[in-house]
Design a protein around this motif. Structure first.
Motif, PDB file in Angstrom:
ATOM      1  N   SER A  54       0.827  -1.214   0.000  1.00  0.00           N
ATOM      2  CA  SER A  54       0.000   0.000   0.000  1.00  0.00           C
ATOM      3  C   SER A  54       0.857   1.258   0.000  1.00  0.00           C
ATOM      4  O   SER A  54       0.548   2.232  -0.691  1.00  0.00           O
ATOM      5  N   ALA A  58       1.483   4.392  -3.079  1.00  0.00           N
ATOM      6  CA  ALA A  58       1.354   5.846  -2.933  1.00  0.00           C
ATOM      7  C   ALA A  58       2.222   6.579  -3.947  1.00  0.00           C
ATOM      8  O   ALA A  58       1.980   7.747  -4.252  1.00  0.00           O
ATOM      9  N   ASP A  60       2.584   5.506  -7.130  1.00  0.00           N
ATOM     10  CA  ASP A  60       2.097   5.228  -8.486  1.00  0.00           C
ATOM     11  C   ASP A  60       1.596   6.459  -9.220  1.00  0.00           C
ATOM     12  O   ASP A  60       1.825   6.595 -10.416  1.00  0.00           O
ATOM     13  N   THR A  61       0.907   7.338  -8.539  1.00  0.00           N
ATOM     14  CA  THR A  61       0.330   8.516  -9.193  1.00  0.00           C
ATOM     15  C   THR A  61       1.048   9.807  -8.808  1.00  0.00           C
ATOM     16  O   THR A  61       0.595  10.886  -9.159  1.00  0.00           O
ATOM     17  N   LEU A  62       2.165   9.685  -8.121  1.00  0.00           N
ATOM     18  CA  LEU A  62       2.893  10.868  -7.668  1.00  0.00           C
ATOM     19  C   LEU A  62       3.673  11.488  -8.818  1.00  0.00           C
ATOM     20  O   LEU A  62       4.434  10.798  -9.501  1.00  0.00           O
ATOM     21  N   GLY A 100       1.910  16.091  -2.370  1.00  0.00           N
ATOM     22  CA  GLY A 100       1.250  15.009  -3.089  1.00  0.00           C
ATOM     23  C   GLY A 100       1.513  13.660  -2.448  1.00  0.00           C
ATOM     24  O   GLY A 100       0.612  12.806  -2.360  1.00  0.00           O
ATOM     25  N   LEU A 101       2.740  13.461  -1.991  1.00  0.00           N
ATOM     26  CA  LEU A 101       3.091  12.206  -1.320  1.00  0.00           C
ATOM     27  C   LEU A 101       2.255  12.027  -0.061  1.00  0.00           C
ATOM     28  O   LEU A 101       1.653  10.981   0.163  1.00  0.00           O
ATOM     29  N   LYS A 103      -0.581  13.404   0.670  1.00  0.00           N
ATOM     30  CA  LYS A 103      -1.982  13.218   0.285  1.00  0.00           C
ATOM     31  C   LYS A 103      -2.225  11.754  -0.102  1.00  0.00           C
ATOM     32  O   LYS A 103      -3.212  11.145   0.326  1.00  0.00           O
ATOM     33  N   ASN A 104      -1.311  11.194  -0.911  1.00  0.00           N
ATOM     34  CA  ASN A 104      -1.452   9.796  -1.321  1.00  0.00           C
ATOM     35  C   ASN A 104      -1.337   8.849  -0.118  1.00  0.00           C
ATOM     36  O   ASN A 104      -2.062   7.861  -0.045  1.00  0.00           O
ATOM     37  N   LEU A 105      -0.444   9.151   0.800  1.00  0.00           N
ATOM     38  CA  LEU A 105      -0.295   8.303   1.979  1.00  0.00           C
ATOM     39  C   LEU A 105      -1.542   8.357   2.855  1.00  0.00           C
ATOM     40  O   LEU A 105      -1.948   7.344   3.426  1.00  0.00           O
ATOM     41  N   ALA A 107      -4.522   8.806   1.875  1.00  0.00           N
ATOM     42  CA  ALA A 107      -5.608   8.056   1.200  1.00  0.00           C
ATOM     43  C   ALA A 107      -5.445   6.575   1.470  1.00  0.00           C
ATOM     44  O   ALA A 107      -6.363   5.822   1.576  1.00  0.00           O
TER      45      ALA A 107
END
Length: 107
Positions: A54, A58, A60-62, A100-101, A103-105, A107
């Motif tokens: 998981s 995080a 993948d879309t960064l 962004g990192l 934010k992804n974490l 999520a």
């Protein structure tokens, strides 16, 4: 529980790490091997090993923009007795990537 001490970081190329390692001659405290010099983007501490897929996702879309850092600031973490170096004015692209990192974490 099987845990790992985790962080996300940017790793300078070997030439930059060697230059940074040489700067350690002028500071007190514990020396950090050149291969370990990095720019921490997110410190996660001890995490269950089962979270690795998981956490890796995080990234993948960064967005990973090309950027140039000017390392012109020194500091010192007193408890671990480790000096640090970084930019006095982080580039906007770096700050955006870190946001962004996180934010992804989250999520």
């Amino acid at each position: 529980m099987d845990t790992l001490r985790l962080f996300f970081a940017l790793w300078p190329d070997p030439a930059v790490r060697e230059q940074l390692a040489k700067q350690q001659q002028h500071i007190s405290g514990r020396r950090v091997p050149a291969d370990n010099l990095h720019l921490t983007m997110a410190f996660l501490g001890d995490q269950p090993r089962s979270l690795l897929p998981s956490l890796e996702a995080a990234l993948d879309t960064l967005a990973l923009p090309a950027l140039q850092l000017t390392i012109d600031r020194l500091g010192y973490f007193s408890k671990p007795r480790i000096a640090w170096a970084g930019p006095s004015t982080p580039p906007a692209a770096l700050m955006s990537m870190q946001q962004g990192l996180w934010k992804n974490l989250a999520a």
